[in-house]
Design a protein around this motif. Structure first.
Motif, PDB file in Angstrom:
ATOM      1  N   PRO A 161      -6.262 -33.769  -9.189  1.00  0.00           N
ATOM      2  CA  PRO A 161      -4.956 -34.312  -9.635  1.00  0.00           C
ATOM      3  C   PRO A 161      -4.970 -35.822  -9.747  1.00  0.00           C
ATOM      4  O   PRO A 161      -4.421 -36.382 -10.710  1.00  0.00           O
ATOM      5  CB  PRO A 161      -3.992 -33.836  -8.555  1.00  0.00           C
ATOM      6  CG  PRO A 161      -4.628 -32.617  -7.987  1.00  0.00           C
ATOM      7  CD  PRO A 161      -6.093 -32.873  -8.033  1.00  0.00           C
ATOM      8  N   PHE A 162      -5.590 -36.488  -8.752  1.00  0.00           N
ATOM      9  CA  PHE A 162      -5.674 -37.954  -8.832  1.00  0.00           C
ATOM     10  C   PHE A 162      -6.504 -38.398 -10.048  1.00  0.00           C
ATOM     11  O   PHE A 162      -6.237 -39.424 -10.662  1.00  0.00           O
ATOM     12  CB  PHE A 162      -6.280 -38.519  -7.542  1.00  0.00           C
ATOM     13  CG  PHE A 162      -5.352 -38.465  -6.362  1.00  0.00           C
ATOM     14  CD1 PHE A 162      -3.983 -38.609  -6.536  1.00  0.00           C
ATOM     15  CD2 PHE A 162      -5.844 -38.270  -5.071  1.00  0.00           C
ATOM     16  CE1 PHE A 162      -3.127 -38.567  -5.438  1.00  0.00           C
ATOM     17  CE2 PHE A 162      -4.991 -38.235  -3.982  1.00  0.00           C
ATOM     18  CZ  PHE A 162      -3.627 -38.372  -4.161  1.00  0.00           C
ATOM     19  N   GLY A 163      -7.516 -37.593 -10.389  1.00  0.00           N
ATOM     20  CA  GLY A 163      -8.344 -37.914 -11.567  1.00  0.00           C
ATOM     21  C   GLY A 163      -7.521 -37.870 -12.850  1.00  0.00           C
ATOM     22  O   GLY A 163      -7.665 -38.737 -13.729  1.00  0.00           O
ATOM     23  N   PHE A 164      -6.656 -36.835 -12.956  1.00  0.00           N
ATOM     24  CA  PHE A 164      -5.788 -36.762 -14.148  1.00  0.00           C
ATOM     25  C   PHE A 164      -4.798 -37.923 -14.190  1.00  0.00           C
ATOM     26  O   PHE A 164      -4.512 -38.468 -15.259  1.00  0.00           O
ATOM     27  CB  PHE A 164      -5.041 -35.421 -14.176  1.00  0.00           C
ATOM     28  CG  PHE A 164      -5.842 -34.307 -14.768  1.00  0.00           C
ATOM     29  CD1 PHE A 164      -5.978 -34.189 -16.152  1.00  0.00           C
ATOM     30  CD2 PHE A 164      -6.460 -33.364 -13.967  1.00  0.00           C
ATOM     31  CE1 PHE A 164      -6.720 -33.153 -16.700  1.00  0.00           C
ATOM     32  CE2 PHE A 164      -7.201 -32.331 -14.510  1.00  0.00           C
ATOM     33  CZ  PHE A 164      -7.337 -32.218 -15.898  1.00  0.00           C
ATOM     34  N   LEU A 165      -4.268 -38.282 -12.998  1.00  0.00           N
ATOM     35  CA  LEU A 165      -3.369 -39.439 -12.958  1.00  0.00           C
ATOM     36  C   LEU A 165      -4.103 -40.714 -13.355  1.00  0.00           C
ATOM     37  O   LEU A 165      -3.546 -41.591 -14.027  1.00  0.00           O
ATOM     38  CB  LEU A 165      -2.768 -39.597 -11.557  1.00  0.00           C
ATOM     39  CG  LEU A 165      -1.717 -38.571 -11.127  1.00  0.00           C
ATOM     40  CD1 LEU A 165      -1.293 -38.814  -9.686  1.00  0.00           C
ATOM     41  CD2 LEU A 165      -0.499 -38.639 -12.058  1.00  0.00           C
ATOM     42  N   GLY A 166      -5.355 -40.798 -12.973  1.00  0.00           N
ATOM     43  CA  GLY A 166      -6.139 -41.981 -13.306  1.00  0.00           C
ATOM     44  C   GLY A 166      -6.400 -42.118 -14.804  1.00  0.00           C
ATOM     45  O   GLY A 166      -6.684 -43.217 -15.290  1.00  0.00           O
ATOM     46  N   LEU A 167      -6.337 -40.996 -15.526  1.00  0.00           N
ATOM     47  CA  LEU A 167      -6.548 -41.051 -16.980  1.00  0.00           C
ATOM     48  C   LEU A 167      -5.413 -41.777 -17.704  1.00  0.00           C
ATOM     49  O   LEU A 167      -5.596 -42.267 -18.824  1.00  0.00           O
ATOM     50  CB  LEU A 167      -6.671 -39.635 -17.546  1.00  0.00           C
ATOM     51  CG  LEU A 167      -7.962 -38.866 -17.227  1.00  0.00           C
ATOM     52  CD1 LEU A 167      -7.860 -37.452 -17.787  1.00  0.00           C
ATOM     53  CD2 LEU A 167      -9.155 -39.585 -17.836  1.00  0.00           C
ATOM     54  N   ILE A 168      -4.248 -41.834 -17.064  1.00  0.00           N
ATOM     55  CA  ILE A 168      -3.095 -42.451 -17.717  1.00  0.00           C
ATOM     56  C   ILE A 168      -3.369 -43.910 -18.060  1.00  0.00           C
ATOM     57  O   ILE A 168      -3.061 -44.387 -19.156  1.00  0.00           O
ATOM     58  CB  ILE A 168      -1.843 -42.333 -16.821  1.00  0.00           C
ATOM     59  CG1 ILE A 168      -1.439 -40.856 -16.675  1.00  0.00           C
ATOM     60  CG2 ILE A 168      -0.686 -43.148 -17.395  1.00  0.00           C
ATOM     61  CD1 ILE A 168      -0.268 -40.638 -15.733  1.00  0.00           C
ATOM     62  N   ILE A 169      -3.977 -44.636 -17.129  1.00  0.00           N
ATOM     63  CA  ILE A 169      -4.194 -46.085 -17.330  1.00  0.00           C
ATOM     64  C   ILE A 169      -5.110 -46.361 -18.524  1.00  0.00           C
ATOM     65  O   ILE A 169      -4.745 -47.129 -19.418  1.00  0.00           O
ATOM     66  CB  ILE A 169      -4.726 -46.724 -16.047  1.00  0.00           C
ATOM     67  CG1 ILE A 169      -3.660 -46.628 -14.948  1.00  0.00           C
ATOM     68  CG2 ILE A 169      -5.108 -48.184 -16.297  1.00  0.00           C
ATOM     69  CD1 ILE A 169      -4.120 -47.149 -13.606  1.00  0.00           C
ATOM     70  N   PRO A 170      -6.312 -45.767 -18.613  1.00  0.00           N
ATOM     71  CA  PRO A 170      -7.162 -46.064 -19.776  1.00  0.00           C
ATOM     72  C   PRO A 170      -6.597 -45.535 -21.101  1.00  0.00           C
ATOM     73  O   PRO A 170      -6.769 -46.171 -22.142  1.00  0.00           O
ATOM     74  CB  PRO A 170      -8.481 -45.368 -19.429  1.00  0.00           C
ATOM     75  CG  PRO A 170      -8.148 -44.346 -18.424  1.00  0.00           C
ATOM     76  CD  PRO A 170      -7.015 -44.898 -17.637  1.00  0.00           C
ATOM     77  N   LEU A 171      -5.904 -44.367 -21.021  1.00  0.00           N
ATOM     78  CA  LEU A 171      -5.312 -43.844 -22.257  1.00  0.00           C
ATOM     79  C   LEU A 171      -4.224 -44.765 -22.790  1.00  0.00           C
ATOM     80  O   LEU A 171      -4.165 -45.070 -23.993  1.00  0.00           O
ATOM     81  CB  LEU A 171      -4.744 -42.444 -22.023  1.00  0.00           C
ATOM     82  CG  LEU A 171      -5.773 -41.317 -21.834  1.00  0.00           C
ATOM     83  CD1 LEU A 171      -5.064 -40.003 -21.504  1.00  0.00           C
ATOM     84  CD2 LEU A 171      -6.624 -41.155 -23.091  1.00  0.00           C
ATOM     85  N   VAL A 172      -3.344 -45.223 -21.920  1.00  0.00           N
ATOM     86  CA  VAL A 172      -2.277 -46.150 -22.345  1.00  0.00           C
ATOM     87  C   VAL A 172      -2.873 -47.484 -22.799  1.00  0.00           C
ATOM     88  O   VAL A 172      -2.415 -48.080 -23.777  1.00  0.00           O
ATOM     89  CB  VAL A 172      -1.269 -46.358 -21.199  1.00  0.00           C
ATOM     90  CG1 VAL A 172      -0.273 -47.460 -21.561  1.00  0.00           C
ATOM     91  CG2 VAL A 172      -0.521 -45.062 -20.902  1.00  0.00           C
TER      92      VAL A 172
END
Length: 324
Positions: free
Chosen positions: A60-71
């Protein structure tokens, strides 16, 4: 791409940015709930407890971490789209400014001769006797300033390209006009009066229609001789065919002057020959209403292409011989 990254919208208003934030968050929450529901968890406020929590919820933390590079990736692409839009807008403004300046210089170029000729005629009227004053108003064929923009559109199009490349359509139609004139003069090689009348009538309407199509103002017709052609009466402005043929190509001169504004413009051989047409060598042919009183055969095409050769000496000799 432009729909996904609309440069007119702010970053947070973009649907793709919203999806880049919401989708990882949904996956993260869903996986976290699954872990919580299927794992025997208990609170342990210690280093081991926190390590165990991060170990269990690393996905779950990995998916949350994807938000920063995607944005961040979306933000970078959005900035590039905004920059591109600014460049395009600046280019359009420059093109509009250049077009306005180009049109302004084109108008100056086209109207310069008009005002000079107009001033010359006005001065001539002032100094001429009253009986001759009306004849002084016969300006050469010209384009009135109010029609210059129409000529500009015919030469460069309604929306000129960045390089202001001149279209070839106008030159092609001028070439066609000259060719039609030469075709109509073929009957002057013979002595058939009816063919002469047809040709004279066609020449009149060719010149008149061409001048109206391209807004070229012709000198006023001081006199009119009506020639019957196919049941119609054609008004002919002069009683001498040679004087009319001497000026048959003058209608193209103001258009050529307009096209010469383009520094890359090159006259076709046909147009160049028409502009250099030698006047005063066509035999005299007297015209009266519905009749050609004096017919002197001549080859106008040969006169057109070979204005200075011995052909004219032959014509002059024949004319002199006929009058002796």
């Amino acid at each position: 791409m432009l729909k996904m990254f609309d440069p007119k919208k702010s970053l947070l208003e973009l649907r793709i940015v919203q999806l880049a934030f919401v989708i990882p968050l949904i996956f993260s929450v869903a996986i976290a709930i699954a872990i919580i529901c299927n794992t025997n968890l208990y609170f342990k406020f210690s280093a081991d407890g926190f390590n165990e929590m991060f170990n269990l919820f690393k996905i779950p933390f990995g998916f949350l971490g994807l938000i920063i590079p995607l944005v961040a990736l979306c933000a970078s692409n959005h900035r590039s789209e905004q920059t591109k839009a600014q460049i395009n807008q600046s280019a359009e403004q420059n093109h509009f400014s250049n077009r306005f300046k180009h049109l302004e210089e084109f108008e100056k170029h086209c109207t310069k001769n008009y005002y000079e000729e107009k001033e010359k005629n006005e001065n001539s009227i002032k100094t001429s006797p009253p009986a001759l004053a009306s004849f002084s108003r016969n300006m050469a064929p010209h384009i009135h300033p109010k029609f210059v923009r129409k000529i500009y559109a015919k030469i460069y199009g309604e929306k000129p390209d960045v390089d202001f490349v001149m279209r070839e359509s106008l030159q092609n139609e001028i070439n066609e006009y000259i060719q039609n004139i030469l075709v109509q003069t073929e009957s002057f090689k013979g002595k058939n009066q009816y063919e002469w009348q047809d040709s004279i009538s066609n020449l009149y309407w060719l010149r008149k229609d061409f001048s109206e199509k391209y807004n070229v103002t012709l000198p006023p017709e001081l006199q009119k001789i009506f020639i019957t052609h196919n049941g119609f009466h054609t008004p002919f402005p002069v009683d001498e065919l040679s004087s009319y043929l001497d000026n048959i190509f003058d209608v193209i001169e103001p258009l050529v002057v307009a096209m010469e504004f383009d520094t890359h413009y090159k006259q076709s051989s046909l147009i160049l020959q028409a502009l250099e047409f030698q006047k005063g060598v066509v035999p005299k042919c007297k015209i009266e209403p519905n009749a050609i009183v004096e017919i002197n055969q001549f080859d106008f095409v040969n006169i057109f292409w070979h204005g200075d050769d011995e052909y004219f000496e032959k014509i002059r000799s024949e004319i002199r011989h006929n009058h002796e």
